[in-house]
Design a protein around this motif. Sequence first.
Motif: not given
Length: 220
Positions: A82, A94, A96, A113, A216
Motif C-alpha cells: 500500500h 492511494d 497498490m 484503489p 498491503l
Amino acid sequence: MMQAASPRPPVSVHTHGVFARLPLPVPRLGVVQRLPLPVRKSARRALATAALLAVLIGLAGCAGAPPLPARDAGFAVPRQLHVVQVAADQPSVDTMLVVQREGAALRWSLFDPMGVPQARQMLEGGHWRNDGFMRPNAQARDLFAALIFAWTPQAQLDAAYGAGAWRARQQDDGTAVRSLLDRGEVRWTVRWAQPSQPDVFSITGADGVTWRVAPLKELP
C-alpha cells in the motif's frame, strides 16, 4: 499529328438518391517538393532541427533516469504494498503495488484503489521496459527504483551503488535514515520510524514528493 488528350469527365457518385459530381483524383506531389526553393530549404532545416531536438530530449531523459544497483539486490518477492503519495498542496494519492518475479525479470504493477492499472514496468538486466501497451510513467519508475534502494540490505549497498554513494544514520528518536546520492545530490531519503518494522517506511524524493509504504493488508 497527335491531339492532346481531353480531360476525363467528372465521376457521378450516387449517395442516398442524390448525385454528386466529383472530379477524378489528381496525382499529388509531396508538400515540400511543391514549395519554392527558398521555402523548401527552410522546411528541411526545420525538420532537421526538430529531429535534433527529439534526440536531445531522449538523451536528457536517459540522463535523468533513476539510479539502479549494479547487480540484483537480495530482497524477497513477491510483495504487495500500500503506497500513499504525499505532495505539498496536493491531495494524497492511494495506490497498490505488486512486485513479482517473471523468469529473469521483475514485474512492477501499480494500481489505483479501484484496481485500474497506473503503471506497468519490467526490470531485467538493469534495464526498464514497458509491460504491455501502457504509456511510460516516469514518476512510478522513480518510485520503483527508490524501493529497490530501500530494500537493498545495507551490507550490499557498496557493491550495488558504489562506496560513498549512500549515507546511513540513526536519529536521536530512533528513526533510521538512509540516503542515496546522485551526481552529488540527494536523490532519495528513506526513513524507518520503527526499525523493528522494516517493511513500513517512507521515501522522500528530491522533488519533495513523499511515498509512505506499508504491506498491503489482506481483507478477511
